[in-house]
Write a protein that holds these residues in place. Structure first.
Motif, PDB file in Angstrom:
ATOM      1  N   LEU A 134       0.837  -1.191   0.000  1.00  0.00           N
ATOM      2  CA  LEU A 134       0.000   0.000   0.000  1.00  0.00           C
ATOM      3  C   LEU A 134       0.870   1.237   0.000  1.00  0.00           C
ATOM      4  CD1 LEU A 134      -1.624  -2.305   1.612  1.00  0.00           C
ATOM      5  CD2 LEU A 134      -3.022  -0.429   2.410  1.00  0.00           C
ATOM      6  N   LYS A 135       0.386   2.296  -0.661  1.00  0.00           N
ATOM      7  CA  LYS A 135       1.111   3.559  -0.696  1.00  0.00           C
ATOM      8  C   LYS A 135       0.108   4.697  -0.815  1.00  0.00           C
ATOM      9  CE  LYS A 135       4.678   6.121  -3.072  1.00  0.00           C
ATOM     10  NZ  LYS A 135       5.628   6.194  -4.159  1.00  0.00           N
ATOM     11  N   ALA A 136       0.290   5.717   0.019  1.00  0.00           N
ATOM     12  CA  ALA A 136      -0.537   6.920  -0.106  1.00  0.00           C
ATOM     13  C   ALA A 136      -0.198   7.587  -1.433  1.00  0.00           C
ATOM     14  CB  ALA A 136      -0.266   7.868   1.062  1.00  0.00           C
ATOM     15  N   GLU A 137      -1.212   7.965  -2.202  1.00  0.00           N
ATOM     16  CA  GLU A 137      -0.968   8.505  -3.541  1.00  0.00           C
ATOM     17  C   GLU A 137      -0.401   9.923  -3.536  1.00  0.00           C
ATOM     18  OE1 GLU A 137      -3.652   6.294  -6.790  1.00  0.00           O
ATOM     19  OE2 GLU A 137      -4.650   7.959  -5.778  1.00  0.00           O
ATOM     20  N   ASN A 138      -0.861  10.760  -2.623  1.00  0.00           N
ATOM     21  CA  ASN A 138      -0.381  12.148  -2.599  1.00  0.00           C
ATOM     22  C   ASN A 138       0.955  12.243  -1.869  1.00  0.00           C
ATOM     23  OD1 ASN A 138      -2.731  12.834  -3.908  1.00  0.00           O
ATOM     24  ND2 ASN A 138      -3.705  13.755  -2.118  1.00  0.00           N
ATOM     25  N   PRO A 139       1.885  13.024  -2.402  1.00  0.00           N
ATOM     26  CA  PRO A 139       3.179  13.193  -1.732  1.00  0.00           C
ATOM     27  C   PRO A 139       3.001  13.753  -0.316  1.00  0.00           C
ATOM     28  CG  PRO A 139       3.239  14.116  -3.950  1.00  0.00           C
ATOM     29  CD  PRO A 139       1.811  13.762  -3.664  1.00  0.00           C
ATOM     30  N   GLY A 140       3.685  13.136   0.634  1.00  0.00           N
ATOM     31  CA  GLY A 140       3.618  13.584   2.024  1.00  0.00           C
ATOM     32  C   GLY A 140       2.403  13.085   2.785  1.00  0.00           C
ATOM     33  N   ALA A 141       1.451  12.471   2.117  1.00  0.00           N
ATOM     34  CA  ALA A 141       0.252  11.959   2.799  1.00  0.00           C
ATOM     35  C   ALA A 141       0.601  10.689   3.567  1.00  0.00           C
ATOM     36  CB  ALA A 141      -0.854  11.683   1.794  1.00  0.00           C
ATOM     37  N   LYS A 142      -0.133  10.447   4.630  1.00  0.00           N
ATOM     38  CA  LYS A 142       0.063   9.268   5.472  1.00  0.00           C
ATOM     39  C   LYS A 142      -1.172   8.372   5.378  1.00  0.00           C
ATOM     40  CE  LYS A 142       3.726  11.274   7.286  1.00  0.00           C
ATOM     41  NZ  LYS A 142       5.017  11.017   6.733  1.00  0.00           N
ATOM     42  N   ILE A 143      -0.933   7.069   5.473  1.00  0.00           N
ATOM     43  CA  ILE A 143      -2.048   6.106   5.437  1.00  0.00           C
ATOM     44  C   ILE A 143      -2.704   6.064   6.813  1.00  0.00           C
ATOM     45  CG2 ILE A 143      -2.676   3.689   5.109  1.00  0.00           C
ATOM     46  CD1 ILE A 143      -0.240   3.466   3.219  1.00  0.00           C
ATOM     47  N   ASN A 144      -3.995   6.334   6.846  1.00  0.00           N
ATOM     48  CA  ASN A 144      -4.759   6.224   8.100  1.00  0.00           C
ATOM     49  C   ASN A 144      -6.082   5.497   7.851  1.00  0.00           C
ATOM     50  OD1 ASN A 144      -6.208   8.174   6.764  1.00  0.00           O
ATOM     51  ND2 ASN A 144      -6.235   9.640   8.448  1.00  0.00           N
ATOM     52  N   ILE A 145      -6.079   4.568   6.939  1.00  0.00           N
ATOM     53  CA  ILE A 145      -7.298   3.856   6.533  1.00  0.00           C
ATOM     54  C   ILE A 145      -7.850   3.037   7.697  1.00  0.00           C
ATOM     55  CG2 ILE A 145      -6.124   1.776   5.648  1.00  0.00           C
ATOM     56  CD1 ILE A 145      -8.110   1.988   3.216  1.00  0.00           C
ATOM     57  N   SER A 146      -9.166   3.021   7.830  1.00  0.00           N
ATOM     58  CA  SER A 146      -9.802   2.218   8.876  1.00  0.00           C
ATOM     59  C   SER A 146      -9.889   0.771   8.408  1.00  0.00           C
ATOM     60  CB  SER A 146     -11.201   2.744   9.190  1.00  0.00           C
ATOM     61  OG  SER A 146     -12.085   2.441   8.120  1.00  0.00           O
ATOM     62  N   LYS A 147      -9.982  -0.131   9.362  1.00  0.00           N
ATOM     63  CA  LYS A 147     -10.089  -1.548   9.038  1.00  0.00           C
ATOM     64  C   LYS A 147     -11.330  -1.808   8.188  1.00  0.00           C
ATOM     65  CE  LYS A 147     -10.371  -4.233  12.572  1.00  0.00           C
ATOM     66  NZ  LYS A 147     -10.302  -5.224  13.655  1.00  0.00           N
ATOM     67  N   GLY A 148     -12.455  -1.224   8.549  1.00  0.00           N
ATOM     68  CA  GLY A 148     -13.692  -1.425   7.797  1.00  0.00           C
ATOM     69  C   GLY A 148     -13.592  -0.917   6.372  1.00  0.00           C
ATOM     70  N   HIS A 149     -12.993   0.247   6.201  1.00  0.00           N
ATOM     71  CA  HIS A 149     -12.840   0.829   4.861  1.00  0.00           C
ATOM     72  C   HIS A 149     -11.890  -0.018   4.014  1.00  0.00           C
ATOM     73  CE1 HIS A 149     -13.121   4.003   1.888  1.00  0.00           C
ATOM     74  NE2 HIS A 149     -11.807   3.965   1.771  1.00  0.00           N
ATOM     75  N   TRP A 150     -10.805  -0.484   4.593  1.00  0.00           N
ATOM     76  CA  TRP A 150      -9.831  -1.313   3.892  1.00  0.00           C
ATOM     77  C   TRP A 150     -10.466  -2.641   3.461  1.00  0.00           C
ATOM     78  CZ3 TRP A 150      -6.047  -2.079   0.900  1.00  0.00           C
ATOM     79  CH2 TRP A 150      -5.220  -3.194   0.952  1.00  0.00           C
ATOM     80  N   GLU A 151     -11.220  -3.271   4.359  1.00  0.00           N
ATOM     81  CA  GLU A 151     -11.895  -4.525   4.017  1.00  0.00           C
ATOM     82  C   GLU A 151     -12.931  -4.304   2.924  1.00  0.00           C
ATOM     83  OE1 GLU A 151     -13.235  -5.635   7.932  1.00  0.00           O
ATOM     84  OE2 GLU A 151     -11.542  -7.006   8.209  1.00  0.00           O
ATOM     85  N   GLN A 152     -13.679  -3.200   2.990  1.00  0.00           N
ATOM     86  CA  GLN A 152     -14.677  -2.892   1.959  1.00  0.00           C
ATOM     87  C   GLN A 152     -14.004  -2.661   0.609  1.00  0.00           C
ATOM     88  OE1 GLN A 152     -17.753  -3.141   0.371  1.00  0.00           O
ATOM     89  NE2 GLN A 152     -18.427  -2.670   2.432  1.00  0.00           N
ATOM     90  N   CYS A 153     -12.882  -1.974   0.617  1.00  0.00           N
ATOM     91  CA  CYS A 153     -12.123  -1.744  -0.605  1.00  0.00           C
ATOM     92  C   CYS A 153     -11.696  -3.076  -1.220  1.00  0.00           C
ATOM     93  CB  CYS A 153     -10.906  -0.865  -0.286  1.00  0.00           C
ATOM     94  SG  CYS A 153      -9.787  -0.604  -1.668  1.00  0.00           S
ATOM     95  N   GLN A 154     -11.237  -3.997  -0.395  1.00  0.00           N
ATOM     96  CA  GLN A 154     -10.778  -5.288  -0.905  1.00  0.00           C
ATOM     97  C   GLN A 154     -11.931  -6.151  -1.407  1.00  0.00           C
ATOM     98  OE1 GLN A 154      -7.596  -5.936  -1.646  1.00  0.00           O
ATOM     99  NE2 GLN A 154      -7.573  -3.782  -1.072  1.00  0.00           N
ATOM    100  N   ARG A 155     -13.080  -6.105  -0.751  1.00  0.00           N
ATOM    101  CA  ARG A 155     -14.251  -6.850  -1.248  1.00  0.00           C
ATOM    102  C   ARG A 155     -14.665  -6.338  -2.621  1.00  0.00           C
ATOM    103  NH1 ARG A 155     -15.862  -6.820   4.238  1.00  0.00           N
ATOM    104  NH2 ARG A 155     -17.146  -4.980   3.964  1.00  0.00           N
ATOM    105  N   ALA A 156     -14.661  -5.016  -2.792  1.00  0.00           N
ATOM    106  CA  ALA A 156     -15.033  -4.434  -4.082  1.00  0.00           C
ATOM    107  C   ALA A 156     -13.997  -4.772  -5.155  1.00  0.00           C
ATOM    108  CB  ALA A 156     -15.187  -2.920  -3.948  1.00  0.00           C
ATOM    109  N   ALA A 157     -12.721  -4.767  -4.792  1.00  0.00           N
ATOM    110  CA  ALA A 157     -11.668  -5.118  -5.750  1.00  0.00           C
ATOM    111  C   ALA A 157     -11.783  -6.590  -6.149  1.00  0.00           C
ATOM    112  CB  ALA A 157     -10.293  -4.825  -5.153  1.00  0.00           C
ATOM    113  N   ARG A 158     -12.054  -7.468  -5.190  1.00  0.00           N
ATOM    114  CA  ARG A 158     -12.210  -8.889  -5.497  1.00  0.00           C
ATOM    115  C   ARG A 158     -13.452  -9.152  -6.337  1.00  0.00           C
ATOM    116  NH1 ARG A 158      -8.287 -11.534  -6.725  1.00  0.00           N
ATOM    117  NH2 ARG A 158      -6.957 -12.299  -5.108  1.00  0.00           N
ATOM    118  N   ASP A 159     -14.433  -8.292  -6.219  1.00  0.00           N
ATOM    119  CA  ASP A 159     -15.618  -8.427  -7.071  1.00  0.00           C
ATOM    120  C   ASP A 159     -15.232  -8.198  -8.532  1.00  0.00           C
ATOM    121  OD1 ASP A 159     -18.489  -8.813  -7.328  1.00  0.00           O
ATOM    122  OD2 ASP A 159     -18.554  -6.707  -7.917  1.00  0.00           O
ATOM    123  N   ALA A 160     -14.301  -7.282  -8.777  1.00  0.00           N
ATOM    124  CA  ALA A 160     -13.832  -7.004 -10.138  1.00  0.00           C
ATOM    125  C   ALA A 160     -12.817  -8.039 -10.605  1.00  0.00           C
ATOM    126  CB  ALA A 160     -13.219  -5.602 -10.201  1.00  0.00           C
TER     127      ALA A 160
END
Length: 158
Positions: free
Chosen positions: A106-132
């Motif tokens: 994983l990498k934050a896209e914007n320069p200088g940005a930090k990753i602070n993703i929540s567990k729920g959001h990360w899991e939802q992102c992965q479910r949607a990606a696996r759907d594709a």
């Protein structure tokens, strides 16, 4: 005469049984691996928010990534987000999660940005990606999840 009649009835009766046999017995058996059922069951029982991810690309659909390894690797980003941990700890710019046949980067896209993703959001992102991309390796972008902007990810078999 009686014996020839019985013999004829027996032959016709046995031949009739062969014709009446169900056709499916002649078809080859198809063996489906247990992981197929695990993935189908998990996908059916989860809600998918397709807006949680963008730019999903299926890299190699034949890459062997074990379903359980992928789920464990999802929870091993940021030093571990399993249990009662709700967010990525330490706010890194980049992080990995590796278990067995699954490696997330994983990498934050914007320069200088930090990753602070929540567990729920990360899991939802992965479910949607696996759907594709139901199988194999993939990449995409979780919408949000950084102090500014999005979080890009890749899943590969190391």
């Amino acid at each position: 005469m009686l014996s020839s009649t019985l013999l004829l009835q027996a032959v016709v009766g046995l031949a009739g049984l062969g014709v009446a046999a169900p056709y499916y017995h002649m078809q080859p058996r198809v063996v489906v691996p247990q992981t197929y059922y695990e993935v189908i069951n998990a996908r059916v029982s989860s809600v998918i928010d397709k807006t949680a991810v963008t730019d999903v690309k299926c890299i190699d659909s034949k890459a062997n990534i074990v379903f359980h390894d992928m789920n464990a690797a999802i929870l091993s980003i940021c030093g571990g987000i399993a249990g009662d941990i709700t967010h990525c700890r330490g706010r890194p710019e980049e992080t990995t999660g590796k278990v067995g046949s699954a490696l997330f980067k994983l990498k934050a896209e914007n320069p200088g940005a930090k990753i602070n993703i929540s567990k729920g959001h990360w899991e939802q992102c992965q479910r949607a990606a696996r759907d594709a991309c139901p199988t194999g390796s993939m990449s995409g972008t979780c919408v949000g999840g950084a102090t500014s902007g999005n979080v890009a990810f890749t899943l590969t078999n190391p």
